[in-house]
Design an enzyme around this catalytic site. Structure first.
Site, PDB file in Angstrom:
ATOM      1  CG  HIS A  39      -1.687   1.046   1.513  1.00  0.00           C
ATOM      2  ND1 HIS A  39      -3.162   1.027   1.002  1.00  0.00           N
ATOM      3  CD2 HIS A  39      -1.627   2.169   1.972  1.00  0.00           C
ATOM      4  CE1 HIS A  39      -3.663   2.102   1.161  1.00  0.00           C
ATOM      5  NE2 HIS A  39      -3.012   2.994   1.975  1.00  0.00           N
ATOM      6  CG  ASP A  41      -0.383   5.871   2.867  1.00  0.00           C
ATOM      7  OD1 ASP A  41      -1.549   5.610   2.775  1.00  0.00           O
ATOM      8  OD2 ASP A  41       0.177   4.969   3.488  1.00  0.00           O
ATOM      9  N   GLY A 123       0.938   8.056   9.609  1.00  0.00           N
ATOM     10  CA  GLY A 123       1.007   6.810  10.184  1.00  0.00           C
ATOM     11  C   GLY A 123       1.430   6.616  11.513  1.00  0.00           C
ATOM     12  N   GLY A 124       0.879   5.502  12.391  1.00  0.00           N
ATOM     13  CA  GLY A 124       1.056   5.196  13.648  1.00  0.00           C
ATOM     14  C   GLY A 124      -0.033   5.876  14.818  1.00  0.00           C
ATOM     15  CG  ASP A 154      -5.082   3.051   5.256  1.00  0.00           C
ATOM     16  OD1 ASP A 154      -4.436   2.584   6.016  1.00  0.00           O
ATOM     17  OD2 ASP A 154      -4.962   3.949   4.299  1.00  0.00           O
ATOM     18  N   GLY A 156      -4.279   2.375  12.056  1.00  0.00           N
ATOM     19  CA  GLY A 156      -4.185   1.735  13.429  1.00  0.00           C
ATOM     20  C   GLY A 156      -4.473   0.413  13.500  1.00  0.00           C
TER      21      GLY A 156
HETATM   22  C1  DX5 Z   1      -2.957   7.186   6.787  1.00  0.00           C
HETATM   23  C2  DX5 Z   1      -2.376   6.198   5.823  1.00  0.00           C
HETATM   24  C3  DX5 Z   1      -2.268   4.833   6.216  1.00  0.00           C
HETATM   25  C4  DX5 Z   1      -0.874   4.721   7.205  1.00  0.00           C
HETATM   26  C5  DX5 Z   1      -1.400   3.462   7.801  1.00  0.00           C
HETATM   27  O1  DX5 Z   1      -3.193   8.219   6.405  1.00  0.00           O
HETATM   28  O2  DX5 Z   1      -3.554   6.183   4.675  1.00  0.00           O
HETATM   29  O3  DX5 Z   1      -2.170   4.017   5.197  1.00  0.00           O
HETATM   30  O4  DX5 Z   1       0.194   4.510   6.287  1.00  0.00           O
HETATM   31  O5  DX5 Z   1      -0.473   3.574   9.088  1.00  0.00           O
HETATM   32  P1  DX5 Z   1      -0.731   3.008  10.398  1.00  0.00           P
HETATM   33  O6  DX5 Z   1      -1.023   1.280  10.232  1.00  0.00           O
HETATM   34  O7  DX5 Z   1       0.554   3.059  11.145  1.00  0.00           O
HETATM   35  O8  DX5 Z   1      -1.897   3.634  10.826  1.00  0.00           O
HETATM   36 ZN    ZN Z   2      -3.221   4.735   3.365  1.00  0.00          ZN
END
Ligand code: DX5
Ligand code: ZN
Length: 201
Positions: A39, A41, A123-124, A154, A156
């Site tokens: 995936h 982003d 992320g995170g 998508d 957390g």
């Molecule tokens: C957030 C992104 C996600 C992110 C997910 O805006 O769309 O794809 O990379 O990261 P985690 O799994 O850490 O929430």
């Molecule tokens: Zn994403």
């Protein structure tokens, strides 16, 4: 190669938090660790505050990867460039309906729905359980209307949240920090994939 539109549930590691100084190595590591799809982003600094990367990096990942890639466009007016990302080798291009001036034609043509379980942009972040209700509603409507819609989630996703997501109907399950920050890509992917599969029997 896995079919993103029918095999599942599938865990898609997100590259967002990977080491971009060694992008091709990271892709190879994820594939060696069992990633069946990846995936990406794409953020434009307008639709969401962060600016990540665009076509050049997606093309580089396409060259490095042998598995399918999902390109998640967190950008304004994604209808202007979505087809370019598809031509660059994205197997799935995901857009945000809020970024479209006129969403109707795209909704009718969509092959799936990605439910965000965090505020898009980083992320995170912590999983937002409200996403589970959205998934459940989508799954029920899909059955009611006999639609061929692939459901994704998508944000957390980790060992503690993926079971509920899979149970609610998520099939394409994105996991960023839970894989990239785990220290052991293979163990993290294996665990998430196993929990998700167990949930759907
Ligand atoms: C957030 C992104 C996600 C992110 C997910 O805006 O769309 O794809 O990379 O990261 P985690 O799994 O850490 O929430
Ligand atoms: Zn994403």
């Amino acid at each position: 190669m896995i079919d993103l539109l029918s095999d599942g549930p599938i865990v898609l590691p997100a590259l967002l938090l990977c080491d971009f100084g060694h992008l091709a190595d990271e892709v190879a590591r994820l594939e060696a660790a069992g990633a069946k799809a990846i995936h990406l982003d794409v953020m434009d600094g307008r639709f969401v505050p962060q600016l990540t990367y665009g076509m050049v990096v997606v093309e580089a990942v396409r060259r490095a990867a042998t598995v399918p890639i999902e390109v998640h466009l967190m950008i304004e007016e994604p209808d202007q460039t979505a087809a370019d990302y598809a031509r660059a080798g994205a197997d799935i291009v995901t857009v945000h309906v809020e970024g479209l001036a006129n969403p109707e034609p795209f909704l009718a043509a969509a092959a799936g729905v990605l439910v965000m379980s965090v505020e898009p942009g980083y992320g995170g972040q912590a999983f937002q359980p409200a996403a589970l209700d959205k998934l459940t509603q989508l799954r029920l409507r899909r059955a009611e209307h006999g639609l061929a819609l692939r459901l994704g989630i998508d944000g957390g996703i980790a060992a503690g949240t993926i079971a509920a997501a899979a149970r609610a109907g998520a099939e394409l399950i994105v996991a960023g920090s839970a894989v990239i920050r785990s220290g052991d890509y293979a163990a993290a992917i294996r665990e998430l994939q196993q929990i998700a599969r167990e949930e759907v029997g």
